[in-house]
Design a protein around this motif. Structure first.
Motif, short mmCIF file in Angstrom:
data_model
loop_
_atom_site.label_atom_id
_atom_site.label_comp_id
_atom_site.label_asym_id
_atom_site.label_seq_id
_atom_site.Cartn_x
_atom_site.Cartn_y
_atom_site.Cartn_z
N GLY A 1 0.83 -1.20 0.00
CA GLY A 1 0.00 0.00 0.00
C GLY A 1 0.86 1.25 0.00
O GLY A 1 2.09 1.18 0.01
N SER A 2 0.21 2.41 -0.02
CA SER A 2 0.95 3.67 0.03
C SER A 2 0.11 4.73 0.72
O SER A 2 -1.12 4.63 0.77
CB SER A 2 1.32 4.13 -1.38
N LEU A 3 0.79 5.73 1.27
CA LEU A 3 0.14 6.85 1.95
C LEU A 3 0.69 8.15 1.38
O LEU A 3 1.90 8.28 1.18
CB LEU A 3 0.44 6.82 3.45
N ASP A 4 -0.19 9.12 1.12
CA ASP A 4 0.23 10.46 0.72
C ASP A 4 0.41 11.29 1.97
O ASP A 4 -0.50 11.37 2.81
CB ASP A 4 -0.83 11.10 -0.19
N LEU A 5 1.60 11.90 2.11
CA LEU A 5 1.94 12.62 3.34
C LEU A 5 2.33 14.06 3.07
O LEU A 5 2.99 14.36 2.07
CB LEU A 5 3.10 11.93 4.06
N CYS A 6 1.98 14.94 4.01
CA CYS A 6 2.45 16.32 3.94
C CYS A 6 3.91 16.37 4.42
O CYS A 6 4.45 15.37 4.88
CB CYS A 6 1.55 17.22 4.79
N LYS A 7 4.50 17.54 4.33
CA LYS A 7 5.91 17.68 4.67
C LYS A 7 6.18 17.38 6.15
O LYS A 7 7.16 16.72 6.48
CB LYS A 7 6.36 19.11 4.33
N VAL A 8 5.31 17.83 7.04
CA VAL A 8 5.50 17.63 8.48
C VAL A 8 5.38 16.15 8.84
O VAL A 8 6.22 15.59 9.56
CB VAL A 8 4.49 18.47 9.29
N CYS A 9 4.35 15.50 8.33
CA CYS A 9 4.15 14.07 8.62
C CYS A 9 5.26 13.22 8.01
O CYS A 9 5.70 12.24 8.61
CB CYS A 9 2.78 13.61 8.12
N ALA A 10 5.74 13.60 6.83
CA ALA A 10 6.83 12.87 6.19
C ALA A 10 8.11 13.00 7.01
O ALA A 10 8.86 12.03 7.15
CB ALA A 10 7.04 13.37 4.77
N ALA A 11 8.36 14.18 7.56
CA ALA A 11 9.54 14.38 8.40
C ALA A 11 9.46 13.52 9.66
O ALA A 11 10.44 12.89 10.07
CB ALA A 11 9.69 15.85 8.77
N ASN A 12 8.28 13.48 10.26
CA ASN A 12 8.09 12.65 11.46
C ASN A 12 8.24 11.17 11.14
O ASN A 12 8.87 10.43 11.89
CB ASN A 12 6.73 12.92 12.09
N PHE A 13 7.67 10.74 10.03
CA PHE A 13 7.76 9.33 9.65
C PHE A 13 9.19 8.98 9.25
O PHE A 13 9.67 7.87 9.50
CB PHE A 13 6.80 9.02 8.50
N GLY A 14 9.91 9.93 8.65
CA GLY A 14 11.31 9.70 8.30
C GLY A 14 12.17 9.45 9.52
O GLY A 14 13.06 8.60 9.50
N GLU A 15 11.88 10.16 10.61
CA GLU A 15 12.60 9.93 11.86
C GLU A 15 12.31 8.54 12.41
O GLU A 15 13.21 7.87 12.93
CB GLU A 15 12.22 11.00 12.89
N ILE A 16 11.07 8.10 12.30
CA ILE A 16 10.70 6.76 12.77
C ILE A 16 11.43 5.69 11.95
O ILE A 16 11.94 4.72 12.51
CB ILE A 16 9.18 6.57 12.69
N ILE A 17 11.49 5.89 10.65
CA ILE A 17 12.16 4.93 9.77
C ILE A 17 13.66 4.87 10.09
O ILE A 17 14.26 3.79 10.16
CB ILE A 17 11.93 5.28 8.29
N LYS A 18 14.28 6.02 10.31
CA LYS A 18 15.72 6.06 10.64
C LYS A 18 16.02 5.34 11.94
O LYS A 18 16.99 4.61 12.05
CB LYS A 18 16.20 7.50 10.75
N LYS A 19 15.19 5.56 12.95
CA LYS A 19 15.43 4.94 14.26
C LYS A 19 15.17 3.44 14.24
O LYS A 19 15.76 2.70 15.01
CB LYS A 19 14.57 5.61 15.33
N GLY A 20 14.30 2.99 13.35
CA GLY A 20 13.99 1.57 13.27
C GLY A 20 15.02 0.78 12.50
O GLY A 20 15.06 -0.45 12.57
N ALA A 21 15.90 1.46 11.78
CA ALA A 21 16.90 0.75 10.96
C ALA A 21 18.12 0.37 11.72
O ALA A 21 18.48 0.67 12.73
CB ALA A 21 17.32 1.63 9.79
#
Length: 64
Positions: free
Chosen positions: A44-64
């Motif tokens: 699946g996929s989600l369309d994200l605004c800039k703020v939500c993408a930045a927050n999700f990017g931090e989650i992805i970085k910490k999970g790696a």
């Protein structure tokens, strides 16, 4: 986790609802969610605004 959650930016922002915060604003990113057994297949996929993408990017970085 990076191979299962891929955050990509659009070439041009689209004015619509962010699927995470549910606010109507410029959507600049798409989060592709890959299948757990085969990261080649898209679940699946989600369309994200800039703020939500930045927050999700931090989650992805910490999970790696």
């Amino acid at each position: 986790m990076k191979e299962y959650l891929v955050l990509t930016g659009y070439a041009q922002a689209v004015y619509r609802k962010c699927e995470l915060c549910k606010k109507v604003k410029d959507v600049s990113y798409r989060l592709d969610i890959k299948h757990a057994e085969s990261p080649v297949m898209l679940t699946g996929s989600l369309d994200l605004c800039k703020v939500c993408a930045a927050n999700f990017g931090e989650i992805i970085k910490k999970g790696a």
